[in-house]
Motif scaffolding. Sequence first.
Motif, PDB file in Angstrom:
ATOM      1  N   ILE A 189      13.494  46.770  -3.451  1.00 54.02           N
ATOM      2  CA  ILE A 189      12.249  46.420  -2.758  1.00 54.02           C
ATOM      3  C   ILE A 189      12.222  44.925  -2.434  1.00 54.02           C
ATOM      4  CG2 ILE A 189       9.746  46.268  -3.010  1.00 54.02           C
ATOM      5  CD1 ILE A 189       9.858  48.837  -4.663  1.00 54.02           C
ATOM      6  N   VAL A 190      12.596  44.100  -3.406  1.00 47.03           N
ATOM      7  CA  VAL A 190      12.589  42.651  -3.181  1.00 47.03           C
ATOM      8  C   VAL A 190      13.596  42.272  -2.100  1.00 47.03           C
ATOM      9  CG1 VAL A 190      13.049  40.418  -4.245  1.00 47.03           C
ATOM     10  CG2 VAL A 190      11.778  42.146  -5.505  1.00 47.03           C
ATOM     11  N   ILE A 191      14.772  42.879  -2.121  1.00 49.03           N
ATOM     12  CA  ILE A 191      15.776  42.585  -1.099  1.00 49.03           C
ATOM     13  C   ILE A 191      15.266  42.984   0.283  1.00 49.03           C
ATOM     14  CG2 ILE A 191      18.062  43.253  -0.251  1.00 49.03           C
ATOM     15  CD1 ILE A 191      18.971  43.399  -3.162  1.00 49.03           C
ATOM     16  N   ALA A 192      14.598  44.131   0.369  1.00 48.83           N
ATOM     17  CA  ALA A 192      14.049  44.565   1.656  1.00 48.83           C
ATOM     18  C   ALA A 192      12.995  43.580   2.164  1.00 48.83           C
ATOM     19  CB  ALA A 192      13.453  45.965   1.515  1.00 48.83           C
ATOM     20  N   VAL A 193      12.141  43.095   1.264  1.00 56.22           N
ATOM     21  CA  VAL A 193      11.118  42.125   1.673  1.00 56.22           C
ATOM     22  C   VAL A 193      11.766  40.817   2.118  1.00 56.22           C
ATOM     23  CG1 VAL A 193       9.143  40.775   0.875  1.00 56.22           C
ATOM     24  CG2 VAL A 193       9.370  43.164   0.196  1.00 56.22           C
ATOM     25  N   LEU A 194      12.791  40.370   1.396  1.00 51.32           N
ATOM     26  CA  LEU A 194      13.481  39.138   1.779  1.00 51.32           C
ATOM     27  C   LEU A 194      14.157  39.277   3.140  1.00 51.32           C
ATOM     28  CD1 LEU A 194      15.044  38.108  -1.656  1.00 51.32           C
ATOM     29  CD2 LEU A 194      13.321  36.843  -0.372  1.00 51.32           C
ATOM     30  N   LEU A 195      14.771  40.423   3.390  1.00 45.43           N
ATOM     31  CA  LEU A 195      15.388  40.644   4.699  1.00 45.43           C
ATOM     32  C   LEU A 195      14.337  40.659   5.805  1.00 45.43           C
ATOM     33  CD1 LEU A 195      18.079  43.362   3.851  1.00 45.43           C
ATOM     34  CD2 LEU A 195      18.467  40.960   4.422  1.00 45.43           C
ATOM     35  N   ALA A 196      13.187  41.264   5.526  1.00 46.28           N
ATOM     36  CA  ALA A 196      12.114  41.278   6.524  1.00 46.28           C
ATOM     37  C   ALA A 196      11.622  39.863   6.815  1.00 46.28           C
ATOM     38  CB  ALA A 196      10.968  42.156   6.030  1.00 46.28           C
ATOM     39  N   LEU A 197      11.487  39.042   5.773  1.00 42.97           N
ATOM     40  CA  LEU A 197      11.075  37.653   5.986  1.00 42.97           C
ATOM     41  C   LEU A 197      12.124  36.871   6.768  1.00 42.97           C
ATOM     42  CD1 LEU A 197       9.453  36.639   2.572  1.00 42.97           C
ATOM     43  CD2 LEU A 197       8.313  36.932   4.774  1.00 42.97           C
ATOM     44  N   ALA A 198      13.399  37.135   6.466  1.00 42.20           N
ATOM     45  CA  ALA A 198      14.464  36.442   7.199  1.00 42.20           C
ATOM     46  C   ALA A 198      14.443  36.811   8.678  1.00 42.20           C
ATOM     47  CB  ALA A 198      15.817  36.782   6.577  1.00 42.20           C
ATOM     48  N   LEU A 199      14.244  38.085   8.979  1.00 37.27           N
ATOM     49  CA  LEU A 199      14.147  38.504  10.381  1.00 37.27           C
ATOM     50  C   LEU A 199      12.922  37.892  11.053  1.00 37.27           C
ATOM     51  CD1 LEU A 199      15.174  42.275  10.159  1.00 37.27           C
ATOM     52  CD2 LEU A 199      16.461  40.404  11.212  1.00 37.27           C
ATOM     53  N   PHE A 200      11.832  37.825  10.323  1.00 39.96           N
ATOM     54  CA  PHE A 200      10.616  37.217  10.875  1.00 39.96           C
ATOM     55  C   PHE A 200      10.852  35.746  11.219  1.00 39.96           C
ATOM     56  CE2 PHE A 200       6.784  34.699   9.941  1.00 39.96           C
ATOM     57  CZ  PHE A 200       5.951  35.164  10.951  1.00 39.96           C
ATOM     58  N   MET A 201      11.507  35.018  10.306  1.00 40.65           N
ATOM     59  CA  MET A 201      11.776  33.605  10.556  1.00 40.65           C
ATOM     60  C   MET A 201      12.775  33.415  11.689  1.00 40.65           C
ATOM     61  SD  MET A 201      11.983  32.331   6.570  1.00 40.65           S
ATOM     62  CE  MET A 201      12.357  30.634   7.009  1.00 40.65           C
TER      63      MET A 201
END
Length: 297
Positions: A28-40
């Motif tokens: 879950i944490v990795i998925a959230v981090l990837l989503a934040l990276a794509l957002f940035m």
Amino acid sequence: WGAAFAPSLLTGLISNGRFGTFWIVRMIVIAVLLALALFMLLVKQRPRLVNSVLPSINLLLGALLFAAISLSSHASAVSNNIVVLAVLADWLHLMAAALWVGGMLYITTTYLPVLTRKPVAERAHSLVTLIPYFSPLALAGVAIMAVTGPFSATIHLSSWVQLFTTAYGRALTVKILLVGALMTTSAIHVLLIRPRLKREYYKYAYAIEGVTYNQARQVKLREGRMTTLTRRLMGVLRWEPLLGVGIIVCVGLMNVFAGTLTPIAAPTQPTTTKPAAAFNTTVKTTDNKFTVKLNVN
């Protein structure tokens, strides 16, 4: 291999016990981090408030990810009386490695490519000005790893022999060698290359302020030395993270091979007994009337 990746086995691992719980947290944490990276990456124009909180969110998620890794790794598979210390030491070790190795990866992948497009004087000035700000963070990471690493080793290893007789110990040995090599290269550019580059840059900057015809050769000489040292320092900074990647790989292998710390009993050799020799004896009665012969084969 087919049985190891059987869906029923994998489903049981992630749905039962502590390992499965923290593995799900990790995903879950990795998925959230990837989503934040794509957002940035995709959203360039962001509100100032978002830009100010994103680093803190990434830091918090990274710390949570390392906590989940520690709670589902070999650090948590120890006796209950030291499990808290073992998990805490492993978490601090991961955080320190991220601080040290992660900083070097950022320098290599983000800072140096931008710096390469600048003139050599700007490159030298940037290197001697900005890189020293990373040194205290790197030293803090090294200090924490120097404390937590041996502490974790004393918890998980019962003998120095296990460094060579188990897969976990061999991975740890390679990791120690890589850390030593990384510390050596860091010391070379911190104590040797960077001070020399700093001196050459300031000499060049002083010489170029009031260049006359007679000083032109001196400026050219300073510029050549500065260029050489700049390239050398950037080369070390560019290849140094490869050792850090090797350390991360060793950490992963140590988690995989943690089970090899349990010594495997050597197969017992069957004991062979020699056939007993035949026993022959003759005994007479006390009145000498009878004689008894005994033969045992």
